[in-house]
Motif scaffolding. Structure first.
Motif, PDB file in Angstrom:
ATOM      1  N   GLY A  38      12.417 -14.105  -8.279  1.00 36.81           N
ATOM      2  CA  GLY A  38      12.352 -15.548  -8.099  1.00 36.81           C
ATOM      3  C   GLY A  38      11.803 -15.997  -6.761  1.00 36.81           C
ATOM      4  O   GLY A  38      11.846 -17.180  -6.433  1.00 36.81           O
ATOM      5  N   ARG A  39      11.288 -15.053  -5.977  1.00 35.26           N
ATOM      6  CA  ARG A  39      10.738 -15.368  -4.662  1.00 35.26           C
ATOM      7  C   ARG A  39       9.257 -15.032  -4.628  1.00 35.26           C
ATOM      8  O   ARG A  39       8.797 -14.134  -5.315  1.00 35.26           O
ATOM      9  CB  ARG A  39      11.476 -14.582  -3.569  1.00 35.26           C
ATOM     10  N   LEU A  40       8.541 -15.725  -3.777  1.00 33.79           N
ATOM     11  CA  LEU A  40       7.115 -15.497  -3.563  1.00 33.79           C
ATOM     12  C   LEU A  40       6.996 -14.501  -2.419  1.00 33.79           C
ATOM     13  O   LEU A  40       7.413 -14.804  -1.297  1.00 33.79           O
ATOM     14  CB  LEU A  40       6.478 -16.835  -3.207  1.00 33.79           C
ATOM     15  N   VAL A  41       6.472 -13.298  -2.674  1.00 31.95           N
ATOM     16  CA  VAL A  41       6.524 -12.234  -1.678  1.00 31.95           C
ATOM     17  C   VAL A  41       5.159 -11.588  -1.414  1.00 31.95           C
ATOM     18  O   VAL A  41       4.289 -11.565  -2.274  1.00 31.95           O
ATOM     19  CB  VAL A  41       7.521 -11.124  -2.090  1.00 31.95           C
ATOM     20  N   ALA A  42       5.033 -11.069  -0.194  1.00 35.89           N
ATOM     21  CA  ALA A  42       3.872 -10.266   0.199  1.00 35.89           C
ATOM     22  C   ALA A  42       4.331  -9.272   1.250  1.00 35.89           C
ATOM     23  O   ALA A  42       5.300  -9.514   1.978  1.00 35.89           O
ATOM     24  CB  ALA A  42       2.753 -11.144   0.746  1.00 35.89           C
ATOM     25  N   GLN A  43       3.615  -8.150   1.314  1.00 32.23           N
ATOM     26  CA  GLN A  43       3.894  -7.121   2.321  1.00 32.23           C
ATOM     27  C   GLN A  43       2.674  -6.957   3.208  1.00 32.23           C
ATOM     28  O   GLN A  43       1.539  -7.030   2.736  1.00 32.23           O
ATOM     29  CB  GLN A  43       4.176  -5.759   1.670  1.00 32.23           C
ATOM     30  N   PHE A  44       2.937  -6.715   4.485  1.00 32.02           N
ATOM     31  CA  PHE A  44       1.867  -6.525   5.454  1.00 32.02           C
ATOM     32  C   PHE A  44       2.166  -5.261   6.250  1.00 32.02           C
ATOM     33  O   PHE A  44       3.247  -5.124   6.818  1.00 32.02           O
ATOM     34  CB  PHE A  44       1.763  -7.741   6.383  1.00 32.02           C
ATOM     35  N   ALA A  45       1.213  -4.333   6.282  1.00 28.85           N
ATOM     36  CA  ALA A  45       1.391  -3.079   7.012  1.00 28.85           C
ATOM     37  C   ALA A  45       0.836  -3.231   8.422  1.00 28.85           C
ATOM     38  O   ALA A  45      -0.293  -3.702   8.613  1.00 28.85           O
ATOM     39  CB  ALA A  45       0.680  -1.946   6.290  1.00 28.85           C
ATOM     40  N   CYS A  46       1.630  -2.839   9.386  1.00 30.92           N
ATOM     41  CA  CYS A  46       1.210  -2.838  10.786  1.00 30.92           C
ATOM     42  C   CYS A  46       1.036  -1.388  11.237  1.00 30.92           C
ATOM     43  O   CYS A  46       1.503  -0.457  10.577  1.00 30.92           O
ATOM     44  CB  CYS A  46       2.267  -3.546  11.645  1.00 30.92           C
ATOM     45  N   LYS A  47       0.382  -1.192  12.367  1.00 33.80           N
ATOM     46  CA  LYS A  47       0.130   0.169  12.853  1.00 33.80           C
ATOM     47  C   LYS A  47       1.400   0.877  13.272  1.00 33.80           C
ATOM     48  O   LYS A  47       1.574   2.065  13.015  1.00 33.80           O
ATOM     49  CB  LYS A  47      -0.869   0.146  14.010  1.00 33.80           C
ATOM     50  N   GLU A  48       2.282   0.158  13.951  1.00 37.75           N
ATOM     51  CA  GLU A  48       3.521   0.770  14.425  1.00 37.75           C
ATOM     52  C   GLU A  48       4.592  -0.302  14.563  1.00 37.75           C
ATOM     53  O   GLU A  48       4.333  -1.496  14.375  1.00 37.75           O
ATOM     54  CB  GLU A  48       3.305   1.508  15.742  1.00 37.75           C
ATOM     55  N   PHE A  49       5.799   0.132  14.914  1.00 39.12           N
ATOM     56  CA  PHE A  49       6.943  -0.765  14.964  1.00 39.12           C
ATOM     57  C   PHE A  49       6.735  -1.955  15.908  1.00 39.12           C
ATOM     58  O   PHE A  49       7.033  -3.096  15.545  1.00 39.12           O
ATOM     59  CB  PHE A  49       8.198   0.021  15.374  1.00 39.12           C
ATOM     60  N   CYS A  50       6.233  -1.717  17.102  1.00 39.76           N
ATOM     61  CA  CYS A  50       6.041  -2.820  18.060  1.00 39.76           C
ATOM     62  C   CYS A  50       5.069  -3.867  17.515  1.00 39.76           C
ATOM     63  O   CYS A  50       5.269  -5.066  17.726  1.00 39.76           O
ATOM     64  CB  CYS A  50       5.548  -2.290  19.402  1.00 39.76           C
ATOM     65  N   ASP A  51       4.045  -3.431  16.794  1.00 40.52           N
ATOM     66  CA  ASP A  51       3.113  -4.363  16.159  1.00 40.52           C
ATOM     67  C   ASP A  51       3.827  -5.169  15.071  1.00 40.52           C
ATOM     68  O   ASP A  51       3.585  -6.373  14.911  1.00 40.52           O
ATOM     69  CB  ASP A  51       1.924  -3.616  15.546  1.00 40.52           C
ATOM     70  N   ALA A  52       4.707  -4.508  14.319  1.00 41.03           N
ATOM     71  CA  ALA A  52       5.455  -5.192  13.265  1.00 41.03           C
ATOM     72  C   ALA A  52       6.375  -6.263  13.852  1.00 41.03           C
ATOM     73  O   ALA A  52       6.473  -7.369  13.324  1.00 41.03           O
ATOM     74  CB  ALA A  52       6.257  -4.184  12.437  1.00 41.03           C
ATOM     75  N   VAL A  53       7.018  -5.950  14.970  1.00 35.45           N
ATOM     76  CA  VAL A  53       7.905  -6.920  15.623  1.00 35.45           C
ATOM     77  C   VAL A  53       7.099  -8.112  16.134  1.00 35.45           C
ATOM     78  O   VAL A  53       7.492  -9.272  15.950  1.00 35.45           O
ATOM     79  CB  VAL A  53       8.710  -6.258  16.764  1.00 35.45           C
ATOM     80  N   ALA A  54       5.956  -7.850  16.749  1.00 28.91           N
ATOM     81  CA  ALA A  54       5.102  -8.939  17.248  1.00 28.91           C
ATOM     82  C   ALA A  54       4.610  -9.806  16.086  1.00 28.91           C
ATOM     83  O   ALA A  54       4.599 -11.041  16.189  1.00 28.91           O
ATOM     84  CB  ALA A  54       3.927  -8.364  18.033  1.00 28.91           C
ATOM     85  N   PHE A  55       4.236  -9.177  14.985  1.00 27.71           N
ATOM     86  CA  PHE A  55       3.774  -9.904  13.807  1.00 27.71           C
ATOM     87  C   PHE A  55       4.904 -10.752  13.233  1.00 27.71           C
ATOM     88  O   PHE A  55       4.708 -11.921  12.874  1.00 27.71           O
ATOM     89  CB  PHE A  55       3.239  -8.913  12.777  1.00 27.71           C
ATOM     90  N   PHE A  56       6.094 -10.190  13.156  1.00 31.83           N
ATOM     91  CA  PHE A  56       7.291 -10.901  12.716  1.00 31.83           C
ATOM     92  C   PHE A  56       7.459 -12.185  13.534  1.00 31.83           C
ATOM     93  O   PHE A  56       7.679 -13.265  12.993  1.00 31.83           O
ATOM     94  CB  PHE A  56       8.497  -9.971  12.885  1.00 31.83           C
TER      95      PHE A  56
END
Length: 115
Positions: A38-56
């Motif tokens: 029931g949710r609209l979802v997408a996934q995004f892959a980042c290079k590493e954890f720090c990139d994922a946190v910044a993207f978040f």
């Protein structure tokens, strides 16, 4: 009108969630997004954890501009999940689709055309 250019409705608390038909009609307008639980979802892959946190954090700031916030999570140390859902109405609203379209457009501009 392109979804990403539509205005966000400031108060949807008194509206009904979108119907299955409305969702099915809108979903093709936001490639890369799907319907899960029931949710609209997408996934995004980042290079590493720090990139994922910044993207978040970027997504948080992006959504704060319209005061319409997604659920955001990081898993596997570098995968960012984004899910739109309007809790005030217990389902999906047009705002969720507009924000997904805007996020996709923002990412295309930010990354030079590639999501």
């Amino acid at each position: 009108m392109d979804l990403s250019s539509e205005p966000i409705s400031p108060d949807v608390a008194d509206t009904a969630p979108l119907t299955r038909r409305e969702i099915a009609d809108l979903l093709p307008e936001i490639p890369g997004w799907s319907l899960e639980d029931g949710r609209l979802v997408a996934q995004f892959a980042c290079k590493e954890f720090c990139d994922a946190v910044a993207f978040f954090q970027e997504i948080a700031r992006f959504s704060a501009r319209e005061s319409h916030h997604p659920d955001i999570s990081i898993h596997k140390g570098r995968i960012v999940d984004v899910a739109w859902y309007t809790y005030a109405i217990g389902g999906l609203s047009r705002n969720d689709f507009i924000m997904a379209a805007r996020l996709s457009e923002w990412l295309r501009c930010r990354q030079g055309g590639a999501l």
